[in-house]
Enzyme design. Structure first.
Site, PDB file in Angstrom:
ATOM      1  N   TYR A 101       0.437  -1.120  -0.160  1.00 27.50           N
ATOM      2  CA  TYR A 101      -0.053   0.360  -0.126  1.00 27.50           C
ATOM      3  C   TYR A 101       1.076   1.041   0.270  1.00 27.50           C
ATOM      4  CZ  TYR A 101      -2.754   3.974   1.697  1.00 27.50           C
ATOM      5  OH  TYR A 101      -3.491   5.156   1.623  1.00 27.50           O
ATOM      6  N   GLU A 189      -3.536   7.457  -4.245  1.00 28.33           N
ATOM      7  CA  GLU A 189      -3.551   5.704  -2.903  1.00 28.33           C
ATOM      8  C   GLU A 189      -2.769   4.845  -4.446  1.00 28.33           C
ATOM      9  OE1 GLU A 189      -5.991   5.263   0.600  1.00 28.33           O
ATOM     10  OE2 GLU A 189      -6.850   4.453  -1.081  1.00 28.33           O
TER      11      GLU A 189
END
Ligand code: GDP
Ligand code: MN
Length: 381
Positions: A101, A189
């Site tokens: 991530y 993101e």
């Protein structure tokens, strides 16, 4: 403002971030065609403004174009967390060895850009944040120093051991930082950032939230606005220049001034009700705004009663009353309405409403009590 994954991927790709090739489709037939162009396995992905699509069944692998068509037909009929799927992204399927991530946001607390990265990426990052926060590496960017290569290397080292992969990830992180700043975003993101069995790194998902206040200078992002993905009430409010926040209670509130809106929501809560929204018609005395406000509030199906709470200052009660009268004339409200008017020209305002067959109360307390009981809630005092 939120944009779709396929749009965020376009921006990421323009900044040199490796993104598997793909295209957006709004029919199963188009999805099949795109899958054929790509060749080999593809992933069909619901394009809705919400996370957790994978878990909801909105991300499906397809080995052949025929299968892509089937999967697209199924996903295009879905609703994910209340949002109907109108488009799918058909993109090359990647073989995944690991999922990380990487993300950055404008952190209100530190008033700085803050990076968050984790080697435990994928669909459960929120769970990781809750249960094992030590698996998430944070970095706050000092605006005087700026974002440097060594910052990117530090973040990338939290993700990979291999030197080549650390450099490749640091390059992606640097590009993501630039994409974030260039687009005036509030959040960017990649989840997951994957490695392939061969060791390559790719962005398989993409998220970018634009800062609404910067859209005036972000034409490319503004043009990505998807009205289909926005609640009709929000679109209408934006067009009419009203400040509107949808909530999930049952009492629609039309109020002038943000402070009064806050107080109104508190009093509703106090009397055992719950507000369905926050709608501020502002300090203007324009009847058209009242008509628009009524349209917005009644567009939400869970509204059981509506409260107008007007404190006349610059806003004149007679203007608002006139707006209410006109609005009700063009469209009879489908739910009970309670009106509270006080302040500038309140006598005149009340007369307009009484003549039109509506009553207006003067205190906030009695108006709220009445609207809560009409909405079927309350403490039964
Ligand atoms: P989200 O659930 O809305 O965050 O959607 P994602 O795009 O992140 O996809 C969810 C999950 O589907 C990912 O974490 C992957 O595990 C899986 N996935 C997505 N794309 C691919 C792909 O190209 N190949 C494989 N094998 N899995 C994928
Ligand atoms: Mn994801």
């Amino acid at each position: 403002m939120k944009i779709h994954e396929y749009q965020a991927k376009e921006i990421f790709a323009e900044h040199g971030i490796p993104v598997p090739d793909g295209k957006v489709a709004s029919t199963a037939g188009e999805a099949e065609k795109i899958a054929r162009e790509i060749g080999g396995g593809v992933v069909v992905k619901a394009q809705v403004h919400v996370g957790g699509r994978g878990k909801a069944g909105g991300v499906k692998l397809a080995a052949t174009p025929e299968e892509a068509k089937e999967k697209a037909a199924a996903i295009l009929g879905m609703e994910i967390k209340g949002l109907p799927v109108k488009k799918v992204l058909v993109t090359r399927a990647m073989e995944i060895a690991s999922e990380s991530y990487v993300g950055l946001l404008l952190d209100r607390g530190s008033k700085r850009i803050t990076w968050l990265v984790s080697a435990s990426g994928g669909v459960d990052i929120e769970e990781v944040a809750r249960t094992s926060p030590e698996k998430i590496r944070r970095l706050t960017v000092d605006p005087l120093v700026g974002f440097r290569w060594y910052h990117a290397l530090r973040l990338a080292s939290a993700l990979y051991d291999d030197r080549g992969q650390i450099k490749a990830a640091a390059s992606i992180i640097t590009k993501l930082h630039k994409a974030f700043v260039d687009t005036d975003s509030s959040l960017a993101e990649i989840n997951p950032l994957i490695t392939t069995p061969g060791g390559e790194i790719w962005a398989v998902d993409a998220k970018l939230n634009a800062d609404d206040s910067a859209l005036f200078r972000q034409e490319e992002i503004e043009a990505m606005r998807d009205l289909d993905a926005e609640a009709p009430a929000e679109t209408l409010a934006r067009e009419k220049g009203l400040s509107y926040v949808p909530l999930d209670g049952e009492i629609g509130c039309v109020v002038n001034g943000a402070g009064l809106a806050m107080a109104t929501m508190d009093v509703i809560q106090h009397h055992g009700g719950s507000p369905a929204n926050f709608l501020d018609i502002g300090g203007s005395s324009n009847p058209e705004k009242v008509v628009a406000a009524l349209d917005i509030v009644t567009a939400e199906s869970h509204v059981k009663a509506i409260l107008f709470n007007i404190f006349g200052g610059i806003t004149r009660c007679d203007d608002v009353a006139e707006g209410i009268r006109q609005a009700f004339e063009t469209k009879e409200p489908s739910v009970p309405v309670v009106i509270r008017l006080t302040g500038t020209n309140e006598e005149k305002g009340r007369r307009i409403l009484t003549e039109a067959g509506y009553s207006a109360l003067t205190t906030m307390d009695e108006a709220v009590r009445e609207v809560v009981s009409l909405a079927g809630g309350g403490k039964g005092e």
